[in-house]
Design a protein around this motif. Structure first.
Motif, PDB file in Angstrom:
ATOM      1  N   GLN A  99       2.576   2.652  -4.147  1.00  0.00           N
ATOM      2  CA  GLN A  99       2.420   1.458  -3.309  1.00  0.00           C
ATOM      3  C   GLN A  99       3.093   1.647  -1.953  1.00  0.00           C
ATOM      4  O   GLN A  99       2.560   1.259  -0.926  1.00  0.00           O
ATOM      5  N   ALA A 100       4.278   2.253  -1.959  1.00  0.00           N
ATOM      6  CA  ALA A 100       5.002   2.504  -0.703  1.00  0.00           C
ATOM      7  C   ALA A 100       4.253   3.522   0.151  1.00  0.00           C
ATOM      8  O   ALA A 100       4.146   3.361   1.374  1.00  0.00           O
ATOM      9  N   GLU A 101       3.722   4.569  -0.468  1.00  0.00           N
ATOM     10  CA  GLU A 101       2.968   5.591   0.265  1.00  0.00           C
ATOM     11  C   GLU A 101       1.711   5.000   0.887  1.00  0.00           C
ATOM     12  O   GLU A 101       1.311   5.399   1.982  1.00  0.00           O
ATOM     13  N   CYS A 102       1.088   4.049   0.215  1.00  0.00           N
ATOM     14  CA  CYS A 102      -0.133   3.408   0.721  1.00  0.00           C
ATOM     15  C   CYS A 102       0.167   2.367   1.800  1.00  0.00           C
ATOM     16  O   CYS A 102      -0.745   1.891   2.466  1.00  0.00           O
ATOM     17  N   GLY A 103       1.424   1.980   1.941  1.00  0.00           N
ATOM     18  CA  GLY A 103       1.794   0.971   2.922  1.00  0.00           C
ATOM     19  C   GLY A 103       1.759  -0.447   2.385  1.00  0.00           C
ATOM     20  O   GLY A 103       1.920  -1.400   3.136  1.00  0.00           O
ATOM     21  N   HIS A 104       1.568  -0.607   1.065  1.00  0.00           N
ATOM     22  CA  HIS A 104       1.558  -1.947   0.473  1.00  0.00           C
ATOM     23  C   HIS A 104       2.960  -2.527   0.340  1.00  0.00           C
ATOM     24  O   HIS A 104       3.117  -3.733   0.192  1.00  0.00           O
ATOM     25  N   ILE A 105       3.964  -1.678   0.359  1.00  0.00           N
ATOM     26  CA  ILE A 105       5.362  -2.113   0.393  1.00  0.00           C
ATOM     27  C   ILE A 105       5.892  -1.703   1.760  1.00  0.00           C
ATOM     28  O   ILE A 105       5.865  -0.530   2.120  1.00  0.00           O
ATOM     29  N   HIS A 106       6.347  -2.669   2.537  1.00  0.00           N
ATOM     30  CA  HIS A 106       6.776  -2.407   3.900  1.00  0.00           C
ATOM     31  C   HIS A 106       8.103  -1.650   3.936  1.00  0.00           C
ATOM     32  O   HIS A 106       8.980  -1.862   3.098  1.00  0.00           O
ATOM     33  N   ALA A 107       8.238  -0.790   4.923  1.00  0.00           N
ATOM     34  CA  ALA A 107       9.445   0.019   5.083  1.00  0.00           C
ATOM     35  C   ALA A 107      10.677  -0.852   5.273  1.00  0.00           C
ATOM     36  O   ALA A 107      11.755  -0.522   4.763  1.00  0.00           O
ATOM     37  N   LYS A 108      10.541  -1.985   5.964  1.00  0.00           N
ATOM     38  CA  LYS A 108      11.694  -2.867   6.185  1.00  0.00           C
ATOM     39  C   LYS A 108      12.289  -3.336   4.860  1.00  0.00           C
ATOM     40  O   LYS A 108      13.499  -3.375   4.688  1.00  0.00           O
ATOM     41  N   GLU A 109      11.420  -3.690   3.927  1.00  0.00           N
ATOM     42  CA  GLU A 109      11.873  -4.139   2.616  1.00  0.00           C
ATOM     43  C   GLU A 109      12.599  -3.008   1.878  1.00  0.00           C
ATOM     44  O   GLU A 109      13.637  -3.231   1.251  1.00  0.00           O
ATOM     45  N   LEU A 110      12.078  -1.800   1.983  1.00  0.00           N
ATOM     46  CA  LEU A 110      12.711  -0.657   1.331  1.00  0.00           C
ATOM     47  C   LEU A 110      14.055  -0.325   1.974  1.00  0.00           C
ATOM     48  O   LEU A 110      15.010   0.023   1.280  1.00  0.00           O
ATOM     49  N   PHE A 111      14.148  -0.435   3.305  1.00  0.00           N
ATOM     50  CA  PHE A 111      15.424  -0.193   3.985  1.00  0.00           C
ATOM     51  C   PHE A 111      16.488  -1.188   3.524  1.00  0.00           C
ATOM     52  O   PHE A 111      17.637  -0.816   3.315  1.00  0.00           O
ATOM     53  N   VAL A 112      16.097  -2.451   3.360  1.00  0.00           N
ATOM     54  CA  VAL A 112      17.047  -3.462   2.884  1.00  0.00           C
ATOM     55  C   VAL A 112      17.534  -3.113   1.485  1.00  0.00           C
ATOM     56  O   VAL A 112      18.737  -3.148   1.204  1.00  0.00           O
ATOM     57  N   LEU A 113      16.614  -2.764   0.596  1.00  0.00           N
ATOM     58  CA  LEU A 113      16.994  -2.402  -0.776  1.00  0.00           C
ATOM     59  C   LEU A 113      17.871  -1.155  -0.810  1.00  0.00           C
ATOM     60  O   LEU A 113      18.826  -1.079  -1.581  1.00  0.00           O
TER      61      LEU A 113
END
Length: 123
Positions: A99-113
């Motif tokens: 999902q992250a590779e496809c762009g369905h999970i935004h990088a900003k959300e991953l940076f926060v986590l």
């Protein structure tokens, strides 16, 4: 049947209309990096930091420790200099990694986590 395309990093049917990546030096540089001990040690430390759980599943209150991998939030091809940056790395299960590779999970959300401490839900 729709499938994930490793060329354009999206999900679609049939063959991709985009041409294959022509800059082989970059992909081989990334491949060489992924086969080095320094990467394996860093990936192990990120797995330990994230308590061997998918951070997206953990966010939803689910403890998932299956099919884990360490994901580069900013891809190696985009910024090779951040390849060992703790804030650019996060533990994800196979589903969320795709999902992250496809762009369905935004990088900003991953940076926060990635910047927050992983806490397991109380049972």
């Amino acid at each position: 049947m729709k499938r994930y395309c490793s060329v354009c990093h999206t999900v679609h049917e049939g063959r991709c209309a985009r041409p294959m990546q022509t800059d082989r030096r970059r992909s081989s540089e990334a491949d060489r990096f992924r086969n080095r001990k320094v990467w394996r040690r860093k990936a192990d430390s990120i797995l330990e930091r994230d308590r061997y759980c998918c951070r997206m599943c953990l966010k939803a209150g689910v403890i998932n420790n299956r099919e884990l991998s360490v994901h580069h939030i900013i891809p190696l091809g985009s910024d090779f200099g951040r390849r060992l940056d703790d804030n650019n790395l996060i533990t994800l299960c196979r589903y969320h990694h795709e999902q992250a590779e496809c762009g369905h999970i935004h990088a900003k959300e991953l940076f926060v986590l990635a910047s927050e401490r992983a806490t397991l839900p109380e049972l």
